[in-house]
Design an enzyme around this catalytic site. Structure first.
Site, short mmCIF file in Angstrom:
data_model
loop_
_atom_site.label_atom_id
_atom_site.label_comp_id
_atom_site.label_asym_id
_atom_site.label_seq_id
_atom_site.Cartn_x
_atom_site.Cartn_y
_atom_site.Cartn_z
CE LYS A 126 -21.95 -19.74 -10.17
NZ LYS A 126 -21.91 -21.14 -10.03
NE ARG A 169 -14.31 -21.70 -9.47
CZ ARG A 169 -15.08 -20.95 -10.61
NH1 ARG A 169 -16.13 -20.40 -10.38
NH2 ARG A 169 -14.45 -20.87 -11.76
#
Length: 283
Positions: free
Chosen positions: A223, A257
């Site tokens: 991210k 995840r």
């Protein structure tokens, strides 16, 4: 340090969450996801990537047919179904027996995916986008990953307080639909409406922002919170991702995840051994 949870799944063994972290492999069947858009779109590419993640030790597969990156174009229900349903059908035809999560905020997509074999709903709106989502989960007796994505300003004094209030609303929606609290998994929503400083403060004090006693999913893989800090691109963020994974585990996370299954799984096994000791049979 880690709370222990047994989360029932339909027609399969339950998820056991506690000291042993579970790795959720990301299977984006989209053309425009921020990190791997287009790489696994189409049934054969998706099947191949699913097999790779299973071989690398994934415990759960998370299939998504719509990108939630900033600026991504919305996808209609039928288009999303056209992306995810053939992949679900192919994985079940291949005999894939891992729990499959459907990453969607659309009740109809969730309903169809569960009927095709998915056993977890991963809702980026935390059940607060469409009231029918909680009803679908209750009907099929599947757990829900409720992510924090609070776009409107709140009166809370801190991010942690705002998140606690948000999750309280998600729990109320679930219980009103007949979905018990013990079928909910909290996702703090790293990168969703949070500043760089807020993301790292959240990672540093993970349990403060999540409901007490609720299992936590950590989703930091590749991210921008890593890219902004290190000044690199999405495909250069493996080391940073592993750091956030280990830190998230040490602060109480249960499910991780990730895009890169093997590297994160190995890092988690080392973190587990450090915190609780290595498996007895290894001496």
């Amino acid at each position: 340090m880690h709370s222990t949870h047994t989360i029932a799944l339909p027609n399969r063994s339950p998820l056991i969450l506690g000291r042993t972290a579970l790795v959720m492999g990301i299977l984006n069947v989209t053309p425009d996801s921020f990190s791997d858009g287009g790489r696994h779109a189409g049934v054969e590419l998706a099947r191949a990537h699913a097999r790779q993640m299973i071989a690398e030790g994934a415990d759960i597969l998370d299939i998504g047919g719509e990108s939630t990156r900033p600026g991504a174009a919305p996808v209609g229900v039928q288009e999303e179904l056209d992306r995810v349903m053939p992949v679900l059908d192919a994985l079940r035809a291949d005999g894939v027996d891992l729990p499959i999560s459907i990453d969607t905020y659309k009740p109809l997509v969730a309903d169809q995916a569960i009927q095709a074999g998915a056993s977890i709903i991963n809702d980026v709106h935390g059940l607060q986008g469409a009231p029918e989502m909680a009803e679908i989960a209750a009907l099929h007796k599947v757990p829900v990953i409720a992510m924090h994505w609070q776009r409107a300003a709140t009166e809370a004094a801190s991010l942690a307080e705002a998140m606690q209030a948000y999750f309280t609303d998600s729990i109320a929606i679930a219980e009103a639909a007949g979905l018990q609290r013990d079928r909910l998994i909290a996702d703090p929503g790293f990168g969703f409406g949070k500043s760089l400083a807020e993301n790292y403060a959240l990672l540093n004090d993970l349990t403060a922002a999540c409901p007490p006693g609720m299992p936590i999913l950590v989703g930091t893989s590749r991210k921008s919170m890593i890219g902004k800090l290190l000044g690199n691109q999405a495909d250069e963020r493996l080391a940073g991702t592993i750091a956030t994974t280990v830190l998230g585990y040490l602060r109480g996370g249960h499910i991780f995840r990730v895009h890169d299954v093997r590297a994160n799984r190995d890092a988690l096994r080392v973190a587990e051994a450090t915190l609780y000791g290595p498996p007895a049979q290894l001496g």
